[in-house]
Design an enzyme around this catalytic site. Structure first.
Site, mmCIF file in Angstrom:
data_model
loop_
_atom_site.group_PDB
_atom_site.id
_atom_site.type_symbol
_atom_site.label_atom_id
_atom_site.label_comp_id
_atom_site.label_asym_id
_atom_site.label_seq_id
_atom_site.Cartn_x
_atom_site.Cartn_y
_atom_site.Cartn_z
ATOM 1 N N ARG A 279 135.386 -8.510 29.337
ATOM 2 C CA ARG A 279 135.797 -9.562 28.227
ATOM 3 C C ARG A 279 134.600 -10.691 28.253
ATOM 4 O O ARG A 279 133.644 -10.714 29.438
ATOM 5 C CB ARG A 279 136.915 -10.288 28.376
ATOM 6 C CG ARG A 279 137.049 -11.045 29.632
ATOM 7 C CD ARG A 279 138.224 -12.040 29.810
ATOM 8 N NE ARG A 279 138.462 -12.945 28.989
ATOM 9 C CZ ARG A 279 138.395 -14.232 29.227
ATOM 10 N NH1 ARG A 279 137.951 -14.675 30.438
ATOM 11 N NH2 ARG A 279 138.499 -15.304 28.502
ATOM 12 N N ASN B 30 133.519 -14.720 27.942
ATOM 13 C CA ASN B 30 133.885 -15.913 28.476
ATOM 14 C C ASN B 30 132.616 -16.912 27.824
ATOM 15 O O ASN B 30 131.638 -16.428 28.154
ATOM 16 C CB ASN B 30 134.481 -16.147 29.553
ATOM 17 C CG ASN B 30 135.179 -17.369 29.543
ATOM 18 O OD1 ASN B 30 135.690 -18.323 28.523
ATOM 19 N ND2 ASN B 30 135.656 -18.101 30.863
ATOM 20 N N TYR C 124 137.589 -29.507 28.455
ATOM 21 C CA TYR C 124 137.663 -28.391 29.335
ATOM 22 C C TYR C 124 136.056 -27.869 29.840
ATOM 23 O O TYR C 124 135.686 -27.907 30.886
ATOM 24 C CB TYR C 124 138.619 -27.585 29.114
ATOM 25 C CG TYR C 124 138.505 -26.225 30.402
ATOM 26 C CD1 TYR C 124 138.772 -26.528 31.604
ATOM 27 C CD2 TYR C 124 138.332 -25.065 30.056
ATOM 28 C CE1 TYR C 124 138.889 -25.619 32.544
ATOM 29 C CE2 TYR C 124 137.970 -24.113 30.910
ATOM 30 C CZ TYR C 124 138.301 -24.372 32.202
ATOM 31 O OH TYR C 124 138.503 -23.231 33.085
ATOM 32 N N LYS C 125 135.395 -27.667 28.815
ATOM 33 C CA LYS C 125 134.152 -27.240 29.044
ATOM 34 C C LYS C 125 133.025 -28.111 29.179
ATOM 35 O O LYS C 125 131.858 -27.863 29.171
ATOM 36 C CB LYS C 125 133.940 -26.241 27.442
ATOM 37 C CG LYS C 125 134.857 -25.083 27.493
ATOM 38 C CD LYS C 125 134.428 -24.158 26.189
ATOM 39 C CE LYS C 125 135.410 -22.978 26.217
ATOM 40 N NZ LYS C 125 135.268 -21.952 27.176
ATOM 41 N N HIS D 39 143.441 -19.843 38.116
ATOM 42 C CA HIS D 39 143.366 -20.186 36.478
ATOM 43 C C HIS D 39 144.064 -21.472 36.261
ATOM 44 O O HIS D 39 144.065 -21.948 35.213
ATOM 45 C CB HIS D 39 143.796 -19.181 35.639
ATOM 46 C CG HIS D 39 142.833 -17.995 35.708
ATOM 47 N ND1 HIS D 39 143.126 -16.607 36.075
ATOM 48 C CD2 HIS D 39 141.444 -17.832 35.272
ATOM 49 C CE1 HIS D 39 141.940 -15.947 35.847
ATOM 50 N NE2 HIS D 39 141.136 -16.480 35.479
ATOM 51 N N GLU E 256 129.861 -15.696 29.899
ATOM 52 C CA GLU E 256 129.955 -14.923 30.936
ATOM 53 C C GLU E 256 130.309 -13.381 30.392
ATOM 54 O O GLU E 256 131.208 -13.283 29.945
ATOM 55 C CB GLU E 256 131.118 -15.283 31.793
ATOM 56 C CG GLU E 256 130.662 -16.614 32.481
ATOM 57 C CD GLU E 256 132.061 -17.365 33.274
ATOM 58 O OE1 GLU E 256 131.699 -18.166 34.043
ATOM 59 O OE2 GLU E 256 132.930 -16.676 33.289
ATOM 60 N N TYR F 135 141.576 -19.138 22.389
ATOM 61 C CA TYR F 135 141.672 -18.198 23.550
ATOM 62 C C TYR F 135 142.385 -17.063 22.860
ATOM 63 O O TYR F 135 143.415 -17.017 21.870
ATOM 64 C CB TYR F 135 142.636 -18.898 24.717
ATOM 65 C CG TYR F 135 142.017 -19.830 25.395
ATOM 66 C CD1 TYR F 135 140.669 -19.524 26.043
ATOM 67 C CD2 TYR F 135 142.406 -21.116 25.463
ATOM 68 C CE1 TYR F 135 140.275 -20.455 27.039
ATOM 69 C CE2 TYR F 135 141.857 -22.105 26.229
ATOM 70 C CZ TYR F 135 140.739 -21.660 26.967
ATOM 71 O OH TYR F 135 140.133 -22.629 27.727
#
Lengths: 353, 314
Positions: free
Chosen positions: A224, A226, A317-318, A194, A266, A38
């Site tokens: 940005r 993602n 998380y993904k 978030h 994204e 990140y």
């Protein structure tokens, strides 16, 4: 730019979706180097960048017509995918103006806008729409202004009200989302919505991103990238639709993973809206299978290295726990150990083979 | 991609009072102007010959339609020349460069009532607030402080009507701030614009009465100059004199230093610089109290020095 629209794609059931060579070469890969972590990777969104996806305000690509049809299908099943709180009424008109002005300016062959005072005429040729309405008068449109215009755009959108030193998600439309929900998040603050993201809070990522976002000025948008991974070219991976896509993860095999596993990127863009002072987020999803992306030699090497070295928290998380090892094993064949040039570009003009 | 600067033509310029000039501007190319939220301002680039390089001054939009922007500019007593240029040189037909509107003074969307307190030329954003709030039938109360010879001008600008909650007071003493703030209903947001002493008084009084800080809003334009001082850049060794009527940021720009900036009003944080030595005179509203006390950072767009030489890490 002339785009041939693929008009019969489907993002559900039998899945009919593929990227042309040109679409692969312009894919916005979110990895500028061979490792991922990140960061506050926000930059000004002006008409330049490593891929021409960045060269317009709101990118319209070969999947436009099919994606708009998919959005209409989801909204017909579940109207709560679009919710805007009453105090965001002005932000709805701001959004309509921004999208119409941007599309008509960037794609004059597809869209046109004629403004005669408050009397506006909008033409969307790919979708066969030709409407005259009164700006500011919702009764002259078939839907509320935010839904009307975002039904004619690829990607999801959210409206943030800026108050009390934070942003509130006070409206949005989401039919192409990576497992979050407008209906669940509406009314939340930036830090609340978030909340589930691991590691980044501790790194101060959200505090700094919020400071940046609250200062985004009219005329100076930001963006940005993602990413996550999605099994099958399914746009609607929402919590509401989990029964349909959750089991997809069990269908991967070493034989089919290259074609079925998609990198989902994204492109997030951030616009200050002029009348309401609200902040509009565009959250545009790009899908490409890992086999499609590996046709770019640099990207095959890089995808293998990024996934192989991903921290365990991010794998979980993904949603990649079940198939992560299989994906890394598949991608290993594209990685000859050669070094890769920095930056996200494909660095070639034609795909080999 | 999107427009960031505008060329504006003066369509109308009239004197409302000896020191107040109203400008009506349109797009020089006849296009429609970008919309603006109530409270937004534009920054004009004024080619003041005596200053050597253009002066950039920010002015609140009193009104903004697709066709026109309207400003009211006071001739400043301590001026770098910007407001004098507007008063003396800008005639109908003149074309000037401006930024697209930017808003650092937005209306709160959730306020139950809006209380507006302005001093003198601080009336300008309040005029845009009033039009917007009236259009939405919002609950609003306004108190305008005015010098004796300008009471009539402000009454005219506000279009006072009996019972509409608008009041013009002659002089500061005529308004009892403590009483005004104490009798507001819960959910009221207060907005203040005018001399720093007035805005400080509103903020302090509200805090003393227990108002949430998020319900108190102030507009800070043109924090005025002060004593001259010297800047020393620790890396290059360069010394730059900051005179009493320019900002530290302007002095840096004049010396050719590539300094970042955005709002130029102490609010956005963009121009923040690290301090190596010396004591800043903080005038911004970006740094926290703790950061200000540490003396390690300074916002050169508005802040100055409490010492003869301020050393920056540049």
């Amino acid at each position: 730019m002339t785009t041939a629209f693929k008009t019969d794609e489907t993002f559900r059931d039998e899945f009919r979706y593929a990227n042309s060579d040109a679409a692969i070469l312009r894919f916005p890969l979110p990895f500028p180097e061979d490792a991922y972590m990140y960061s506050v990777n926000i930059e000004p969104h002006f008409a330049s960048g490593a891929t021409n996806v960045f060269h317009t305000a709101f990118d319209v690509d070969e999947h436009y017509v099919s994606e708009c049809r998919e959005r209409a299908l989801v909204l017909a099943q579940d109207p709560n995918r679009c919710i805007v709180l009453p105090h965001m009424a002005q932000a709805q008109w701001d959004t309509l103006e921004l999208l119409m002005e941007s599309l008509a300016r960037d794609y004059p062959q597809h869209f046109s806008l004629d403004r005669d005072g408050d009397r506006w005429t909008w033409q969307n040729r790919p979708l066969g729409i030709h409407d005259t309405f009164t700006f500011g008068d919702t009764s002259t449109l078939p839907y509320a202004p935010f839904e009307y215009i975002t039904r004619q755009a690829q990607g999801d959108f959210t409206l943030q009200d800026q108050r009390e030193n934070t942003l509130y998600l006070d409206g949005g439309i989401a039919t192409t989302q990576a497992d979050w929900s407008v209906e669940f998040n509406v009314g939340m603050t930036f830090h609340e919505w978030h909340g589930p993201v691991p590691l980044a809070h501790e790194m101060g990522i959200f505090d700094r991103a919020l400071q940046y976002l609250m200062r985004v000025r009219y005329g100076h948008p930001g963006r940005r990238l993602n990413w996550t991974m999605t099994v099958n070219p399914r746009l609607d991976t929402s919590p509401e639709n989990y029964p349909a896509w959750g089991p997809d993860r069990t269908t991967l095999t070493p034989e089919n993973i290259g074609d079925r596993l998609h990198l989902r990127v994204e492109l997030q863009s951030f616009y200050r809206l002029p009348r309401s002072n609200a902040l509009l987020f565009g959250i545009r999803a790009y899908l490409a299978s890992i086999n499609e992306l590996a046709r770019v030699p640099k990207w095959g090497r890089r995808l293998h290295r990024v996934l192989r070295d991903l921290p365990p928290e991010l794998i979980a998380y993904k949603g990649m726990t079940r198939f992560h090892a299989m994906a890394v094993e598949h991608l290993a064949q594209f990685d000859d150990g050669a070094s890769t040039a920095p930056g996200i570009g494909a660095d070639i003009d034609h795909l080999p083979g | 991609m999107m427009q960031t600067t505008l060329l504006l033509r003066v369509v109308q310029a009239d004197l409302l009072a000896p020191t107040l000039r109203r400008l009506v501007l349109e797009a020089a190319d006849g296009a429609h102007l970008p919309p603006a939220a109530p409270g937004a301002h534009i920054t004009l680039t004024l080619p003041v010959a005596a200053h050597g390089k253009p002066i950039r001054n920010s002015y609140s939009l009193v009104a903004a339609t697709g066709q026109h922007y309207e400003l009211i500019v006071r001739r400043a007593q301590r001026s770098r020349g910007g407001s004098h240029y507007v008063h003396d040189q800008l005639a109908p037909g003149a074309v000037i460069e401006a930024t697209v509107p930017h808003n650092l003074f937005p209306l709160a969307t959730q306020a139950r009532k809006h209380l507006l307190i302005a001093g003198g030329i601080g009336i300008t954003p309040m005029l845009s607030f009033l039009s917007a709030l009236r259009a939405r039938n919002a609950r609003v109360e306004l108190h305008q402080l005015a010098a004796a010879d300008e009471v009539g001008v402000f009454e005219g600008l506000l279009g006072l009507r009996a019972g509409d909650g608008l009041h013009v007071h002659q002089g500061r003493a005529a308004l009892d701030l403590a009483d005004l703030l104490a009798r507001q209903p819960l959910g009221t947001h207060v907005y203040t614009c005018g001399p720093a002493s007035l805005m400080d008084a509103v903020q302090d009084q509200a805090r003393a009465l227990g108002w949430p800080a998020t319900h108190v809003h102030r507009e800070d334009f043109g924090a005025a100059g002060g004593e001259p001082f010297t800047l020393r850049l620790s890396r290059s060794g360069q010394e730059i004199a900051v005179d009493g009527e320019e900002t530290m940021l302007e002095a840096l720009e004049r010396a050719g230093v590539d300094a970042r900036s955005l709002c130029r009003g102490g609010a956005c944080g963009e121009c923040m610089l690290p301090v190596v030595e010396g004591t800043p005179d903080h005038r911004d509203h970006f740094l926290s109290d703790a950061e200000k006390a540490s003396g390690l950072l300074v916002m050169p767009c508005v802040s100055r020095a409490q010492c003869a030489t301020l050393v920056l890490d540049l």
